[in-house]
Design a protein around this motif. Structure first.
Motif, mmCIF file in Angstrom:
data_model
loop_
_atom_site.group_PDB
_atom_site.id
_atom_site.type_symbol
_atom_site.label_atom_id
_atom_site.label_comp_id
_atom_site.label_asym_id
_atom_site.label_seq_id
_atom_site.Cartn_x
_atom_site.Cartn_y
_atom_site.Cartn_z
ATOM 1 N N ALA A 95 8.416 7.079 4.408
ATOM 2 C CA ALA A 95 7.102 7.513 3.946
ATOM 3 C C ALA A 95 6.475 8.487 4.935
ATOM 4 N N VAL A 96 5.691 9.419 4.425
ATOM 5 C CA VAL A 96 4.936 10.337 5.272
ATOM 6 C C VAL A 96 3.674 9.657 5.798
ATOM 7 N N TYR A 97 3.116 8.777 4.976
ATOM 8 C CA TYR A 97 1.897 8.066 5.373
ATOM 9 C C TYR A 97 1.871 6.711 4.685
ATOM 10 N N ALA A 98 1.332 5.704 5.384
ATOM 11 C CA ALA A 98 1.229 4.371 4.799
ATOM 12 C C ALA A 98 0.061 3.636 5.429
ATOM 13 N N LYS A 99 -0.774 3.062 4.563
ATOM 14 C CA LYS A 99 -1.882 2.218 5.007
ATOM 15 C C LYS A 99 -1.981 1.019 4.064
ATOM 16 N N ASN A 100 -1.692 -0.143 4.573
ATOM 17 C CA ASN A 100 -1.780 -1.382 3.788
ATOM 18 C C ASN A 100 -1.001 -1.279 2.475
ATOM 19 N N VAL A 101 0.181 -0.677 2.521
ATOM 20 C CA VAL A 101 0.922 -0.422 1.280
ATOM 21 C C VAL A 101 1.519 -1.684 0.671
ATOM 22 N N TYR A 102 1.516 -2.807 1.402
ATOM 23 C CA TYR A 102 2.040 -4.062 0.865
ATOM 24 C C TYR A 102 0.928 -5.065 0.543
ATOM 25 N N GLU A 103 -0.315 -4.621 0.582
ATOM 26 C CA GLU A 103 -1.435 -5.516 0.306
ATOM 27 C C GLU A 103 -1.711 -5.587 -1.196
ATOM 28 N N PRO A 104 -1.627 -6.765 -1.811
ATOM 29 C CA PRO A 104 -1.901 -6.883 -3.249
ATOM 30 C C PRO A 104 -3.370 -6.577 -3.551
ATOM 31 N N LEU A 105 -3.570 -5.657 -4.497
ATOM 32 C CA LEU A 105 -4.905 -5.219 -4.872
ATOM 33 C C LEU A 105 -4.955 -4.966 -6.376
ATOM 34 N N PRO A 106 -6.137 -5.019 -6.975
ATOM 35 C CA PRO A 106 -6.249 -4.610 -8.382
ATOM 36 C C PRO A 106 -6.011 -3.104 -8.492
ATOM 37 N N MET A 107 -5.456 -2.660 -9.617
ATOM 38 C CA MET A 107 -5.052 -1.256 -9.731
ATOM 39 C C MET A 107 -5.616 -0.555 -10.959
ATOM 40 N N ALA A 108 -6.464 -1.257 -11.721
ATOM 41 C CA ALA A 108 -7.096 -0.647 -12.900
ATOM 42 C C ALA A 108 -6.023 0.004 -13.789
ATOM 43 N N SER A 109 -6.294 1.226 -14.257
ATOM 44 C CA SER A 109 -5.405 1.854 -15.244
ATOM 45 C C SER A 109 -4.113 2.405 -14.673
ATOM 46 N N LEU A 110 -3.892 2.283 -13.364
ATOM 47 C CA LEU A 110 -2.569 2.606 -12.845
ATOM 48 C C LEU A 110 -1.540 1.626 -13.407
#
Length: 341
Positions: A95-110
């Motif tokens: 990855a070029v950049y990563a911030k909390n990429v493994y943190e489960p979060l709501p994603m709405a319409s994604l």
């Protein structure tokens, strides 16, 4: 000196991960790779800031073109104010950049990225769909295209409404048509997520409206988006600015609507950074998920990337943060910042 120590630390972590990986794949740990991938994230041993499962997925499935996040601490967390974000070059290994990429979060319409993936995988875009009661959505302030039971339109048109306009009723209609019922389609979504290695994701619906137990991670969304790119028509859908939809009601009367792209880069509301090409993506918003965005771009060097932000506070800051994320010469690494001074 500090960089050398960090390189040694990373190498040691990688060696340990490979040892544990071999044990898992050989059954020495008492768990086969499929069981490991399907385990909830809290039941797994997480190395490399959570990327042990992605290494296992890559090596066990042969998917060697996926990005890894070997050390999240190397990235500048202040580059993006949103809770989680990532930029993943397509076909590259890190990855070029990563911030909390493994943190489960709501994603709405994604969420609709998975809905689209299953439609592309199992559906026929020429099918004529008669929508049913699934399009009656009473969720407060839900974004709807105005479909009513008995309306007849093609899967192709439903996909445009789902992906560029983000109509929740259209996504429900896609789900019912592909899965037989919305409930069965949601089961398919979770099965597909597990098969892709998106093990920190759980779907409760096909559109992304807030619901208990409906969540994903930036990295899992990357896996899903990357899979969508295998279908050429996906880029056609997300890259369309407007679409005229012609259909009929239950009595055969002609109806029409024009849907526009909700992506501000595509509709001209947000300025695209110089030298960057935005091919499209998926927007999302609910009161719980806040502002979310996943896009596919090409930078000045010709590198293609999937970039994702979850949980931005508002629309303006979402695109400001994304613009910082998608330029190829941003100071993503903390080490780079220290060298610049």
């Amino acid at each position: 000196m500090e960089r050398s120590i960090q390189m040694i630390r990373n190498a040691a972590k990688a060696f340990l991960g490979i040892c544990l990986l071999c044990a898992a794949l050989c059954g020495c740990a008492g768990r086969d790779s499929e069981t490991f991938l399907r385990d909830p994230v809290e039941n797994r041993i997480d190395l490399f800031d959570g990327s042990y499962e992605t290494i296992l997925y890559r090596l066990s499935s042969g998917a060697k073109d996926l990005c890894l996040v070997l050390d999240s601490s190397q990235y500048n967390p202040d580059l993006v104010e949103a809770p989680a974000a990532g930029r993943f070059p397509v076909g590259e290994s890190e990855a070029v950049y990563a911030k909390n990429v493994y943190e489960p979060l709501p994603m709405a319409s994604l969420t609709k990225l998975m809905t689209a993936l299953l439609a592309l995988k199992y559906g026929n875009m020429d099918d004529l769909v008669i929508v049913g009661e699934e399009v009656v959505i009473t969720y407060y302030d839900a974004w709807l295209a105005g479909l009513v039971p008995g309306d007849m339109l093609t899967m192709d048109d439903l996909m445009y409404i789902t992906l560029i306009y983000s109509g929740n009723d259209a996504a429900a209609a896609v789900a019912a048509h592909i899965g037989g019922t919305v409930e069965h389609f949601v089961e398919m979504m979770n099965e597909e997520a597990a098969a892709l290695g998106a093990t920190s994701t759980h779907f409760q619906n096909p559109h992304g409206l807030d619901e208990e137990g409906h969540y994903t991670t930036v990295y899992d969304l990357y896996l899903i988006f990357n899979e969508c790119l295998k279908y050429e028509t996906f880029l056609t859908y997300i890259g369309t600015l407007t679409r005229e939809i012609h259909y009929t009601d239950v009595n055969g009367n002609k109806k029409e609507m024009t849907v526009g792209n909700t992506n501000h880069y595509m509709n001209g509301t947000a300025l695209i950074p110089s030298g960057i090409t935005v091919y499209g993506g998926k927007t999302g918003f609910t009161f719980n998920a806040h502002r979310c965005l996943a896009i596919y771009t090409k930078d000045r060097e010709g590198e293609y990337s999937i970039s994702i932000i979850l949980g931005a506070a508002d629309q303006e800051s979402l695109y400001e943060q994304m613009s910082r994320l998608i330029v190829e010469d941003s100071p993503f690494l903390i080490s780079d910042l220290s060298e610049v001074g």
